[in-house]
Design a protein around this motif. Structure first.
Motif, PDB file in Angstrom:
ATOM      1  N   ARG A 178       6.346 -13.428  37.083  1.00 20.17           N
ATOM      2  CA  ARG A 178       7.631 -13.544  37.782  1.00 20.17           C
ATOM      3  C   ARG A 178       8.468 -12.275  37.609  1.00 20.17           C
ATOM      4  O   ARG A 178       9.042 -11.763  38.570  1.00 20.17           O
ATOM      5  N   HIS A 179       8.508 -11.743  36.395  1.00 17.68           N
ATOM      6  CA  HIS A 179       9.265 -10.521  36.160  1.00 17.68           C
ATOM      7  C   HIS A 179       8.716  -9.354  36.973  1.00 17.68           C
ATOM      8  O   HIS A 179       9.488  -8.567  37.537  1.00 17.68           O
ATOM      9  N   ILE A 180       7.403  -9.257  37.037  1.00 18.44           N
ATOM     10  CA  ILE A 180       6.780  -8.179  37.821  1.00 18.44           C
ATOM     11  C   ILE A 180       7.142  -8.318  39.292  1.00 18.44           C
ATOM     12  O   ILE A 180       7.534  -7.340  39.933  1.00 18.44           O
ATOM     13  N   ALA A 181       7.015  -9.515  39.830  1.00 18.89           N
ATOM     14  CA  ALA A 181       7.327  -9.732  41.244  1.00 18.89           C
ATOM     15  C   ALA A 181       8.792  -9.410  41.541  1.00 18.89           C
ATOM     16  O   ALA A 181       9.103  -8.763  42.555  1.00 18.89           O
ATOM     17  N   GLU A 182       9.684  -9.831  40.658  1.00 23.46           N
ATOM     18  CA  GLU A 182      11.108  -9.555  40.862  1.00 23.46           C
ATOM     19  C   GLU A 182      11.390  -8.053  40.799  1.00 23.46           C
ATOM     20  O   GLU A 182      12.176  -7.535  41.600  1.00 23.46           O
ATOM     21  N   GLN A 183      10.751  -7.369  39.850  1.00 18.95           N
ATOM     22  CA  GLN A 183      10.975  -5.931  39.741  1.00 18.95           C
ATOM     23  C   GLN A 183      10.409  -5.193  40.947  1.00 18.95           C
ATOM     24  O   GLN A 183      11.021  -4.246  41.447  1.00 18.95           O
ATOM     25  N   GLU A 184       9.261  -5.620  41.435  1.00 15.04           N
ATOM     26  CA  GLU A 184       8.697  -5.010  42.642  1.00 15.04           C
ATOM     27  C   GLU A 184       9.647  -5.188  43.826  1.00 15.04           C
ATOM     28  O   GLU A 184       9.851  -4.254  44.615  1.00 15.04           O
ATOM     29  N   ASP A 185      10.239  -6.372  43.933  1.00 14.52           N
ATOM     30  CA  ASP A 185      11.215  -6.627  45.002  1.00 14.52           C
ATOM     31  C   ASP A 185      12.441  -5.725  44.854  1.00 14.52           C
ATOM     32  O   ASP A 185      12.951  -5.189  45.840  1.00 14.52           O
TER      33      ASP A 185
ATOM     34  N   GLY B 244      17.741   3.769  50.002  1.00 17.20           N
ATOM     35  CA  GLY B 244      17.848   5.186  49.675  1.00 17.20           C
ATOM     36  C   GLY B 244      18.187   5.506  48.226  1.00 17.20           C
ATOM     37  O   GLY B 244      18.587   6.627  47.923  1.00 17.20           O
ATOM     38  N   HIS B 245      18.005   4.561  47.328  1.00 16.56           N
ATOM     39  CA  HIS B 245      18.335   4.784  45.925  1.00 16.56           C
ATOM     40  C   HIS B 245      17.122   5.313  45.151  1.00 16.56           C
ATOM     41  O   HIS B 245      15.975   5.075  45.524  1.00 16.56           O
ATOM     42  N   ASP B 246      17.391   5.984  44.068  1.00 13.52           N
ATOM     43  CA  ASP B 246      16.349   6.484  43.185  1.00 13.52           C
ATOM     44  C   ASP B 246      15.696   5.293  42.472  1.00 13.52           C
ATOM     45  O   ASP B 246      16.383   4.425  41.937  1.00 13.52           O
ATOM     46  N   THR B 247      14.382   5.272  42.459  1.00 17.10           N
ATOM     47  CA  THR B 247      13.659   4.159  41.845  1.00 17.10           C
ATOM     48  C   THR B 247      12.897   4.584  40.587  1.00 17.10           C
ATOM     49  O   THR B 247      12.117   3.801  40.055  1.00 17.10           O
ATOM     50  N   THR B 248      13.149   5.782  40.115  1.00 14.32           N
ATOM     51  CA  THR B 248      12.392   6.311  38.982  1.00 14.32           C
ATOM     52  C   THR B 248      12.450   5.385  37.766  1.00 14.32           C
ATOM     53  O   THR B 248      11.406   5.005  37.213  1.00 14.32           O
ATOM     54  N   GLU B 249      13.643   5.040  37.341  1.00 17.03           N
ATOM     55  CA  GLU B 249      13.788   4.195  36.147  1.00 17.03           C
ATOM     56  C   GLU B 249      13.254   2.784  36.393  1.00 17.03           C
ATOM     57  O   GLU B 249      12.656   2.180  35.505  1.00 17.03           O
ATOM     58  N   SER B 250      13.440   2.287  37.589  1.00 14.90           N
ATOM     59  CA  SER B 250      12.931   0.956  37.928  1.00 14.90           C
ATOM     60  C   SER B 250      11.409   0.930  37.896  1.00 14.90           C
ATOM     61  O   SER B 250      10.803  -0.058  37.460  1.00 14.90           O
ATOM     62  N   ARG B 251      10.799   2.017  38.336  1.00 19.89           N
ATOM     63  CA  ARG B 251       9.336   2.106  38.300  1.00 19.89           C
ATOM     64  C   ARG B 251       8.820   2.230  36.865  1.00 19.89           C
ATOM     65  O   ARG B 251       7.779   1.661  36.532  1.00 19.89           O
ATOM     66  N   LYS B 252       9.563   2.935  36.028  1.00 22.48           N
ATOM     67  CA  LYS B 252       9.174   3.029  34.614  1.00 22.48           C
ATOM     68  C   LYS B 252       9.204   1.651  33.962  1.00 22.48           C
ATOM     69  O   LYS B 252       8.310   1.292  33.193  1.00 22.48           O
ATOM     70  N   LEU B 253      10.253   0.896  34.261  1.00 21.76           N
ATOM     71  CA  LEU B 253      10.354  -0.451  33.722  1.00 21.76           C
ATOM     72  C   LEU B 253       9.206  -1.316  34.220  1.00 21.76           C
ATOM     73  O   LEU B 253       8.601  -2.077  33.455  1.00 21.76           O
ATOM     74  N   LEU B 254       8.867  -1.184  35.496  1.00 19.96           N
ATOM     75  CA  LEU B 254       7.747  -1.939  36.052  1.00 19.96           C
ATOM     76  C   LEU B 254       6.446  -1.586  35.337  1.00 19.96           C
ATOM     77  O   LEU B 254       5.639  -2.475  35.035  1.00 19.96           O
ATOM     78  N   GLU B 255       6.233  -0.324  35.045  1.00 19.21           N
ATOM     79  CA  GLU B 255       5.031   0.081  34.312  1.00 19.21           C
ATOM     80  C   GLU B 255       5.004  -0.575  32.930  1.00 19.21           C
ATOM     81  O   GLU B 255       3.939  -0.998  32.470  1.00 19.21           O
ATOM     82  N   ASN B 256       6.155  -0.672  32.286  1.00 26.61           N
ATOM     83  CA  ASN B 256       6.223  -1.376  31.002  1.00 26.61           C
ATOM     84  C   ASN B 256       5.853  -2.845  31.172  1.00 26.61           C
ATOM     85  O   ASN B 256       5.136  -3.414  30.346  1.00 26.61           O
ATOM     86  N   PHE B 257       6.355  -3.451  32.241  1.00 20.61           N
ATOM     87  CA  PHE B 257       6.019  -4.852  32.517  1.00 20.61           C
ATOM     88  C   PHE B 257       4.514  -5.025  32.702  1.00 20.61           C
ATOM     89  O   PHE B 257       3.933  -5.995  32.211  1.00 20.61           O
ATOM     90  N   TYR B 258       3.887  -4.094  33.426  1.00 17.87           N
ATOM     91  CA  TYR B 258       2.432  -4.173  33.629  1.00 17.87           C
ATOM     92  C   TYR B 258       1.698  -4.116  32.293  1.00 17.87           C
ATOM     93  O   TYR B 258       0.750  -4.877  32.063  1.00 17.87           O
ATOM     94  N   GLY B 259       2.114  -3.222  31.422  1.00 16.03           N
ATOM     95  CA  GLY B 259       1.472  -3.101  30.116  1.00 16.03           C
ATOM     96  C   GLY B 259       1.641  -4.352  29.276  1.00 16.03           C
ATOM     97  O   GLY B 259       0.684  -4.833  28.643  1.00 16.03           O
TER      98      GLY B 259
END
Length: 72
Positions: A23-30, A39-54
């Motif tokens: 659920r957390h992964i799906a919400e973060q992907e959304d 048009g916002h920067d997603t760098t930090e959000s993508r880093k968090l998603l990578e942590n969720f994957y791990g």
């Protein structure tokens, strides 16, 4: 040795962790999709998603390890 009831309880908890992680992964992907669309920067959000994957990989491995112990 851990008794069967304790293993079953731990395995149930591990299944809940896997479901919550999904659920957390799906919400973060959304969130990332929405941020990018606006048009916002997603760098930090993508880093968090990578942590969720791990973390999810660890949760799945733990669940599977407990399941194997129950199958013995």
């Amino acid at each position: 040795m851990i008794d069967r009831k304790m293993l079953m309880d731990r395995q149930a908890e591990a299944r809940r962790h896997v479901a919550l992680g999904e659920r957390h992964i799906a919400e973060q992907e959304d969130r990332i999709t929405e941020l990018a669309a606006n048009g916002h920067d997603t760098t930090e959000s993508r880093k968090l998603l990578e942590n969720f994957y791990g973390l999810q990989q660890q949760h799945v491995q733990h669940r599977d390890r407990l399941l194997r112990q129950l199958e013995k």
